[in-house]
Design an enzyme around this catalytic site. Structure first.
Site, PDB file in Angstrom:
ATOM      1  N   LEU A   1     -93.610 -33.970  82.207  1.00 29.07           N
ATOM      2  CA  LEU A   1     -93.789 -32.511  82.210  1.00 29.07           C
ATOM      3  C   LEU A   1     -93.408 -31.931  80.838  1.00 29.07           C
ATOM      4  CD1 LEU A   1     -92.209 -31.881  85.739  1.00 29.07           C
ATOM      5  CD2 LEU A   1     -94.654 -31.979  85.173  1.00 29.07           C
TER       6      LEU A   1
ATOM      7  N   ALA B   1     -94.562 -21.240  71.999  1.00 31.95           N
ATOM      8  CA  ALA B   1     -94.027 -21.599  73.304  1.00 31.95           C
ATOM      9  C   ALA B   1     -93.441 -20.386  74.026  1.00 31.95           C
ATOM     10  CB  ALA B   1     -92.958 -22.678  73.132  1.00 31.95           C
TER      11      ALA B   1
ATOM     12  N   ARG C   1    -104.781 -25.017  65.668  1.00 31.02           N
ATOM     13  CA  ARG C   1    -105.023 -25.577  66.995  1.00 31.02           C
ATOM     14  C   ARG C   1    -106.037 -24.714  67.729  1.00 31.02           C
ATOM     15  NH1 ARG C   1    -101.450 -29.373  68.811  1.00 31.02           N
ATOM     16  NH2 ARG C   1    -101.612 -28.682  70.984  1.00 31.02           N
TER      17      ARG C   1
ATOM     18  N   GLY D   1    -106.707 -31.639  86.704  1.00 34.40           N
ATOM     19  CA  GLY D   1    -107.271 -30.739  87.705  1.00 34.40           C
ATOM     20  C   GLY D   1    -108.544 -30.056  87.232  1.00 34.40           C
TER      21      GLY D   1
ATOM     22  N   HIS E   1     -67.147 -11.088  60.369  1.00 37.81           N
ATOM     23  CA  HIS E   1     -67.100 -11.711  59.046  1.00 37.81           C
ATOM     24  C   HIS E   1     -66.338 -13.029  59.140  1.00 37.81           C
ATOM     25  CE1 HIS E   1     -66.808 -12.140  54.730  1.00 37.81           C
ATOM     26  NE2 HIS E   1     -65.514 -12.393  54.879  1.00 37.81           N
TER      27      HIS E   1
HETATM   28  P1  FAD Z   1     -99.191 -26.718  76.392  1.00 34.86           P
HETATM   29  O1  FAD Z   1     -97.775 -26.863  75.991  1.00 34.86           O
HETATM   30  O2  FAD Z   1    -100.235 -27.258  75.490  1.00 34.86           O
HETATM   31  O3  FAD Z   1     -99.312 -27.395  77.827  1.00 34.86           O
HETATM   32  C1  FAD Z   1    -100.515 -27.526  78.488  1.00 34.86           C
HETATM   33  C2  FAD Z   1    -100.401 -28.663  79.477  1.00 34.86           C
HETATM   34  O4  FAD Z   1    -101.521 -28.605  80.339  1.00 34.86           O
HETATM   35  C3  FAD Z   1    -100.435 -30.050  78.836  1.00 34.86           C
HETATM   36  O5  FAD Z   1     -99.332 -30.800  79.247  1.00 34.86           O
HETATM   37  C4  FAD Z   1    -101.742 -30.664  79.331  1.00 34.86           C
HETATM   38  O6  FAD Z   1    -101.631 -32.059  79.581  1.00 34.86           O
HETATM   39  C5  FAD Z   1    -101.946 -29.917  80.643  1.00 34.86           C
HETATM   40  N1  FAD Z   1    -103.335 -29.825  81.072  1.00 34.86           N
HETATM   41  C6  FAD Z   1    -104.385 -29.331  80.381  1.00 34.86           C
HETATM   42  N2  FAD Z   1    -105.500 -29.347  81.110  1.00 34.86           N
HETATM   43  C7  FAD Z   1    -105.151 -29.885  82.308  1.00 34.86           C
HETATM   44  C8  FAD Z   1    -105.870 -30.171  83.480  1.00 34.86           C
HETATM   45  N3  FAD Z   1    -107.176 -29.916  83.591  1.00 34.86           N
HETATM   46  N4  FAD Z   1    -105.214 -30.740  84.509  1.00 34.86           N
HETATM   47  C9  FAD Z   1    -103.894 -31.034  84.422  1.00 34.86           C
HETATM   48  N5  FAD Z   1    -103.158 -30.765  83.327  1.00 34.86           N
HETATM   49  C10 FAD Z   1    -103.776 -30.195  82.282  1.00 34.86           C
HETATM   50  N6  FAD Z   1     -94.112 -23.321  69.366  1.00 34.86           N
HETATM   51  C11 FAD Z   1     -92.941 -22.680  69.225  1.00 34.86           C
HETATM   52  O7  FAD Z   1     -92.796 -21.584  69.785  1.00 34.86           O
HETATM   53  N7  FAD Z   1     -91.898 -23.212  68.527  1.00 34.86           N
HETATM   54  C12 FAD Z   1     -92.012 -24.389  67.896  1.00 34.86           C
HETATM   55  O8  FAD Z   1     -91.051 -24.849  67.264  1.00 34.86           O
HETATM   56  C13 FAD Z   1     -93.231 -25.090  67.986  1.00 34.86           C
HETATM   57  N8  FAD Z   1     -93.369 -26.281  67.379  1.00 34.86           N
HETATM   58  C14 FAD Z   1     -94.556 -26.947  67.507  1.00 34.86           C
HETATM   59  C15 FAD Z   1     -94.694 -28.151  66.840  1.00 34.86           C
HETATM   60  C16 FAD Z   1     -95.872 -28.857  66.923  1.00 34.86           C
HETATM   61  C17 FAD Z   1     -96.011 -30.164  66.209  1.00 34.86           C
HETATM   62  C18 FAD Z   1     -96.933 -28.340  67.731  1.00 34.86           C
HETATM   63  C19 FAD Z   1     -98.210 -29.125  67.875  1.00 34.86           C
HETATM   64  C20 FAD Z   1     -96.817 -27.146  68.395  1.00 34.86           C
HETATM   65  C21 FAD Z   1     -95.617 -26.425  68.268  1.00 34.86           C
HETATM   66  N9  FAD Z   1     -95.446 -25.192  68.884  1.00 34.86           N
HETATM   67  C22 FAD Z   1     -94.275 -24.523  68.750  1.00 34.86           C
HETATM   68  C23 FAD Z   1     -96.511 -24.585  69.694  1.00 34.86           C
HETATM   69  C24 FAD Z   1     -96.223 -24.818  71.197  1.00 34.86           C
HETATM   70  O9  FAD Z   1     -96.122 -26.192  71.432  1.00 34.86           O
HETATM   71  C25 FAD Z   1     -97.322 -24.212  72.045  1.00 34.86           C
HETATM   72  O10 FAD Z   1     -97.506 -22.860  71.709  1.00 34.86           O
HETATM   73  C26 FAD Z   1     -96.959 -24.298  73.523  1.00 34.86           C
HETATM   74  O11 FAD Z   1     -96.753 -25.625  73.904  1.00 34.86           O
HETATM   75  C27 FAD Z   1     -98.051 -23.676  74.396  1.00 34.86           C
HETATM   76  O12 FAD Z   1     -97.684 -23.788  75.717  1.00 34.86           O
HETATM   77  P2  FAD Z   1     -98.771 -23.851  76.892  1.00 34.86           P
HETATM   78  O13 FAD Z   1     -97.989 -23.947  78.148  1.00 34.86           O
HETATM   79  O14 FAD Z   1     -99.742 -22.765  76.752  1.00 34.86           O
HETATM   80  O15 FAD Z   1     -99.592 -25.201  76.647  1.00 34.86           O
HETATM   81  P1  NAI Z   2    -101.690 -22.697  61.064  1.00 33.85           P
HETATM   82  O1  NAI Z   2    -102.751 -21.811  61.538  1.00 33.85           O
HETATM   83  O2  NAI Z   2    -100.282 -22.234  61.051  1.00 33.85           O
HETATM   84  O3  NAI Z   2    -102.023 -23.177  59.558  1.00 33.85           O
HETATM   85  C1  NAI Z   2    -103.226 -23.803  59.227  1.00 33.85           C
HETATM   86  C2  NAI Z   2    -103.421 -23.725  57.711  1.00 33.85           C
HETATM   87  O4  NAI Z   2    -104.483 -24.564  57.330  1.00 33.85           O
HETATM   88  C3  NAI Z   2    -103.780 -22.321  57.246  1.00 33.85           C
HETATM   89  O5  NAI Z   2    -102.890 -21.937  56.226  1.00 33.85           O
HETATM   90  C4  NAI Z   2    -105.214 -22.464  56.754  1.00 33.85           C
HETATM   91  O6  NAI Z   2    -105.535 -21.585  55.717  1.00 33.85           O
HETATM   92  C5  NAI Z   2    -105.229 -23.925  56.304  1.00 33.85           C
HETATM   93  N1  NAI Z   2    -106.577 -24.525  56.211  1.00 33.85           N
HETATM   94  C6  NAI Z   2    -107.603 -24.399  57.094  1.00 33.85           C
HETATM   95  N2  NAI Z   2    -108.674 -25.097  56.644  1.00 33.85           N
HETATM   96  C7  NAI Z   2    -108.325 -25.690  55.469  1.00 33.85           C
HETATM   97  C8  NAI Z   2    -109.012 -26.531  54.534  1.00 33.85           C
HETATM   98  N3  NAI Z   2    -110.276 -26.924  54.698  1.00 33.85           N
HETATM   99  N4  NAI Z   2    -108.356 -26.963  53.438  1.00 33.85           N
HETATM  100  C9  NAI Z   2    -107.077 -26.578  53.233  1.00 33.85           C
HETATM  101  N5  NAI Z   2    -106.377 -25.773  54.094  1.00 33.85           N
HETATM  102  C10 NAI Z   2    -106.988 -25.340  55.195  1.00 33.85           C
HETATM  103  O7  NAI Z   2    -101.853 -24.026  61.936  1.00 33.85           O
HETATM  104  P2  NAI Z   2    -100.882 -25.271  62.174  1.00 33.85           P
HETATM  105  O8  NAI Z   2     -99.846 -25.363  61.124  1.00 33.85           O
HETATM  106  O9  NAI Z   2    -101.792 -26.417  62.402  1.00 33.85           O
HETATM  107  O10 NAI Z   2    -100.164 -24.900  63.534  1.00 33.85           O
HETATM  108  C11 NAI Z   2    -100.927 -24.686  64.745  1.00 33.85           C
HETATM  109  C12 NAI Z   2    -100.194 -23.795  65.691  1.00 33.85           C
HETATM  110  O11 NAI Z   2     -99.032 -24.421  66.193  1.00 33.85           O
HETATM  111  C13 NAI Z   2     -99.786 -22.507  65.026  1.00 33.85           C
HETATM  112  O12 NAI Z   2    -100.526 -21.469  65.628  1.00 33.85           O
HETATM  113  C14 NAI Z   2     -98.344 -22.347  65.318  1.00 33.85           C
HETATM  114  O13 NAI Z   2     -98.105 -21.117  65.932  1.00 33.85           O
HETATM  115  C15 NAI Z   2     -97.987 -23.484  66.275  1.00 33.85           C
HETATM  116  N6  NAI Z   2     -96.741 -24.081  65.782  1.00 33.85           N
HETATM  117  C16 NAI Z   2     -95.604 -23.323  65.805  1.00 33.85           C
HETATM  118  C17 NAI Z   2     -94.436 -23.814  65.288  1.00 33.85           C
HETATM  119  C18 NAI Z   2     -93.234 -22.951  65.281  1.00 33.85           C
HETATM  120  O14 NAI Z   2     -93.240 -21.929  65.957  1.00 33.85           O
HETATM  121  N7  NAI Z   2     -92.176 -23.304  64.566  1.00 33.85           N
HETATM  122  C19 NAI Z   2     -94.343 -25.158  64.717  1.00 33.85           C
HETATM  123  C20 NAI Z   2     -95.601 -25.840  64.711  1.00 33.85           C
HETATM  124  C21 NAI Z   2     -96.733 -25.314  65.256  1.00 33.85           C
END
Ligand code: FAD
Ligand code: NAI
Length: 464
Positions: A38, A319, A271, A115, A443
């Site tokens: 999960l 998230a 994404r 699903g 502080h």
């Molecule tokens: P998800 O977390 O993507 O969950 C969706 C779930 O649905 C999955 O487990 C999938 O398997 C399941 N699912 C999909 N379709 C089906 C189906 N048909 N049947 C059954 N199950 C299904 N956000 C932050 O706020 N802070 C962070 O530090 C942060 N770091 C990140 C780092 C990375 C590397 C990445 C990739 C993302 C990060 N994010 C972060 C973004 C965050 O992970 C997402 O915004 C968040 O997980 C979205 O939640 P969600 O519940 O919408 O979807």
């Molecule tokens: P992002 O949207 O933050 O950044 C993508 C970057 O790629 C942009 O700056 C864009 O201009 C660039 N780009 C696009 N096409 C390109 C090209 N052809 N050549 C060079 N650069 C190019 O997307 P990212 O970093 O992949 O994250 C995806 C999502 O995951 C974000 O929406 C973010 O909110 C979430 N996330 C959140 C985190 C957090 O809250 N700490 C940590 C990691 C992910």
């Protein structure tokens, strides 16, 4: 075939939080999740594993760069990469297991499998069709590729964040495509582990959407930490050889083409919503041109009884945004008043120093036509920050000049991701910058810098 008040599809932060709130509100609830564990993207391959690696590598950086100055002498720790990944997996396991515990505690059924929705009121998993008065789609998102470029992701040499969290060895050279959140967080991880990290970004600045001072300030800090940047460059091609890759990009200023070699290429160009296999087209669920499920302000789709939340719908892919929508949608279904204030959703980048922001940037505040004022305070004037080698950042508060109401805040600095919530609470209460400035702050804390920035919106900061 079981019958439920609510079936949630997807157990990420949107789905699992929504299910818990549904159960707490007395609704018979099940969650369908196709992964083996999960917690969705966030717990399995997102927020949690990335923060574990950021913590481990930050600790290494401290040992290598700051310990000696504090009188902590001796050999710096060497990196056991496999053990670091085991630590990361253990952290993930503790968290995903925690959600399983919460499901049991709240009597939520986990229907294992992928699903689909054959009709409103039905969720099909394998051969079983379950009935549900309400369905919440929380199916999340997946990495997008590089728009308009020839790139094949193999999750070995050319990887998304998922592959980058689990590389078999630390690459000597890593090219990161995209200077957004993932690129900078995971780029920082590998730079601290000794990789030569080169970030190629399409725009002329990093961290799209953030305040211009943050974009400039963070770039300077990350360069100092050894990350290299090519800005204003569109990647057009990634070719893979046996164990290496060649990245071709075009500089936007003069269309000239350049290349970079890499052992690993991290594609971090955003994404996109994941809705494959749900059967939404057949159901007639309205989608946006960007593939997001369309909802009204109560998270209802156009099909009665079907709701959608989180990364699968419009808004920041975060998230906590997904969680808030999950709780609110549950409340709407239970006949209560669900609400999310989209103007006050903080964003945090977990580099060192951290970056955090909420509300309007300075440019966006100006665009509203308001008279604004800006209070800025450098962490150089904060005793606590200097003690932990993090005097480089600042707190910037943007307030309405006429009403003094706080419109936004942007922080680069130690614990910025926690500090920002003082501003979030202030904004939720419609507070003025003076309200923050008049609040006694302990502080020595980093939070004094927030107060100083608020003072700078008025008669002036003290320590600057
Ligand atoms: P998800 O977390 O993507 O969950 C969706 C779930 O649905 C999955 O487990 C999938 O398997 C399941 N699912 C999909 N379709 C089906 C189906 N048909 N049947 C059954 N199950 C299904 N956000 C932050 O706020 N802070 C962070 O530090 C942060 N770091 C990140 C780092 C990375 C590397 C990445 C990739 C993302 C990060 N994010 C972060 C973004 C965050 O992970 C997402 O915004 C968040 O997980 C979205 O939640 P969600 O519940 O919408 O979807
Ligand atoms: P992002 O949207 O933050 O950044 C993508 C970057 O790629 C942009 O700056 C864009 O201009 C660039 N780009 C696009 N096409 C390109 C090209 N052809 N050549 C060079 N650069 C190019 O997307 P990212 O970093 O992949 O994250 C995806 C999502 O995951 C974000 O929406 C973010 O909110 C979430 N996330 C959140 C985190 C957090 O809250 N700490 C940590 C990691 C992910």
């Amino acid at each position: 075939m079981a019958s439920y008040d609510v079936i949630v599809i997807g157990a990420g932060p949107g789905g699992y939080v929504s299910a818990i709130r549904c159960a707490q509100l007395g609704l018979k609830t099940a969650v369908v999740e196709g992964r083996d564990t999960l917690g969705g993207t966030c717990l399995n391959v997102g927020c949690i594993p990335s923060k574990a690696l950021l913590h481990a590598t930050h600790s290494l950086h401290e040992a290598e760069h700051n310990f000696a100055e504090m009188g902590l002498k001796g050999k710096s720790p060497s990196v056991d990469w496999d053990q670091m990944k085991t630590y990361k997996s253990n952290v993930v396991g503790q968290n995903t297991g925690g959600i399983e515990f919460l499901f049991k505690k709240n009597k939520i059924d986990w229907i294992k499998g992928w699903g689909s929705i054959p009709a409103a009121g039905q969720v099909k998993v394998g051969d079983d069709v379950h009935e549900a008065k309400n369905i919440i789609i929380a199916s999340g998102s997946e990495p997008s590729s590089v728009p308009g470029a020839e790139v094949t992701i193999d999750e070995k040499i050319v990887v998304t964040s998922t592959g980058a969290l689990d590389l078999p060895k630390i690459p000597k050279k890593m090219v990161v495509i995209g200077a957004g959140v993932i690129g900078l967080e995971l780029g920082s991880v590998y730079a601290r582990l000794g990789s030569d990290v080169h970030v190629v970004e399409f725009l002329d600045h990093i961290t799209p959407g953030m305040d211009a001072d943050v974009q400039k300030g963070l770039l300077k800090i990350l360069k100092k930490q050894g990350l290299k940047f090519t800005l204003g460059a569109a990647v057009s091609k990634v070719e893979t050889l046996k164990t290496k890759a060649k990245v071709t990009y075009k500089l936007r200023k003069d269309d000239s083409e350049e290349t970079l070699d890499a052992d690993v290429v991290l594609v971090a160009t955003g994404r996109k919503p994941f809705t494959d296999g749900l059967g939404l087209e057949a159901l007639g669920v309205e989608m946006s041109p960007r593939g997001q499920i369309k909802t009204d302000n109560q998270w209802r789709t156009n099909v009665p009884g079907i709701y959608a939340i989180g990364d699968a719908i419009d808004g920041p892919m975060l998230a906590h945004k997904a969680e808030d929508e999950g709780m609110a949608a549950a409340e709407v279904i239970a006949g209560k008043h669900g609400h999310v204030n989209y103007d006050v959703i903080p964003g945090v980048i977990y580099t060192t120093p951290e970056v955090a922001s909420v509300g309007l940037t300075e440019a966006a505040a100006k665009e509203t036509g308001r008279n604004i004022k800006v209070g800025k305070f450098s962490f150089m004037g904060n005793g606590r920050a200097k003690a932990v080698f993090q005097g480089d950042g600042f707190v910037k508060i943007i307030a309405d000049k006429d009403t003094d109401r706080v419109l936004g805040a942007h922080i680069i600095g130690p614990a910025a991701g926690d500090l920002i919530h003082e501003i979030c609470v202030a904004m939720e209460f419609g507070a003025s910058a003076e309200d923050i400035a008049l609040t006694c702050h302990a502080h020595p804390t980093y939070s004094e810098a927030v107060r100083e920035a608020a003072l700078a919106c008025g008669d002036g900061a003290i320590h600057m």
